[in-house]
Design an enzyme around this catalytic site. Sequence first.
Site, PDB file in Angstrom:
ATOM      1  N   ASP A 192       0.833  -1.215   0.000  1.00 13.57           N
ATOM      2  CA  ASP A 192       0.000   0.000   0.000  1.00 13.57           C
ATOM      3  C   ASP A 192       0.864   1.261   0.000  1.00 13.57           C
ATOM      4  O   ASP A 192       0.568   2.232  -0.717  1.00 13.57           O
ATOM      5  CB  ASP A 192      -0.912  -0.004   1.236  1.00 13.57           C
ATOM      6  CG  ASP A 192      -2.343  -0.327   0.876  1.00 13.57           C
ATOM      7  OD1 ASP A 192      -2.574  -0.802  -0.251  1.00 13.57           O
ATOM      8  OD2 ASP A 192      -3.236  -0.136   1.723  1.00 13.57           O
ATOM      9  N   ASP A 230      -8.694  -3.832   2.549  1.00 14.36           N
ATOM     10  CA  ASP A 230      -8.541  -3.202   3.854  1.00 14.36           C
ATOM     11  C   ASP A 230      -9.478  -3.817   4.890  1.00 14.36           C
ATOM     12  O   ASP A 230      -9.328  -3.560   6.091  1.00 14.36           O
ATOM     13  CB  ASP A 230      -8.816  -1.697   3.759  1.00 14.36           C
ATOM     14  CG  ASP A 230      -7.852  -1.010   2.801  1.00 14.36           C
ATOM     15  OD1 ASP A 230      -6.698  -1.462   2.726  1.00 14.36           O
ATOM     16  OD2 ASP A 230      -8.259  -0.039   2.133  1.00 14.36           O
TER      17      ASP A 230
END
Length: 273
Positions: free
Chosen positions: A119, A168
Amino acid sequence: LIFYFGTILNIIMNVIIFFSGTTTGAFYIGAAIEWGMDKGGACESLFRKVRLPVFGQICYYEVLSLVISLLLITAYMVTRYWFLNNLVAIFLTLVFFKAFRLQSLKVAALLLWLAFLYDIFWVFISPSVFKGNVMVTAATSINAPIKLLWPGSTASVERSCSMLGLGDMALPGLLICYLFSYGNYKLTQSYYYSSVAAYFIALVCCGVSLIAFQAAQPALLYIVPALFASLFIVSWVRSQGDEFKEMWKGFKDDREDREALAEDRELADAINA
């Protein structure tokens, strides 16, 4: 690939979502209907079976759940309404939790910390390499339920708190499910509740940072450290880190196996009697 071939992948993704979303939605809607009938004492006719081509014999409530799911997915494909998007995304995430189980904390650490670095690279480093924010482009170019959406967002995704990717939720969710199983094994859910609280606090911090810096934020940048910090703190308070070591190596809760074996023995004794 999404960054360069977004249109083609968007079509492929939506075809996959249509069929997978319909089946997963039917599964959980059927489970909800069955639970409601058990609790509410609904008419037994819904438990009767009917023979259908391809499917074979299935109950009427299963047919009903399939029809409802198909209508929901079709409505989403036509309207792209945010609530239907979130409903399908949650169905897919629940199936992910049902299909995968972590065997040890070391596997969770490997997955989450690699995703953490992933990320960071695609949000903060990729713009200087690819002349554009690959993560934001990928998230916005695929018009499919691979993220949770909230209404009232601004026109600019970089300045909005209205999006949360399924990754997520799915990857941290695997760890939280593992902690829940460990809590059942230890007869305490302190790990589970603290991890859920840490996840919520991490999302709040992510939203505050997004507004403060006016730039897209990788949610795992906040979620992963928060989860492992809460896990280590609870482990240290409860056992001076011994339970952390046990989770790291993996544990086996064989109570269900023993209960199943006991039931088999009781059934065998009843047959012999």
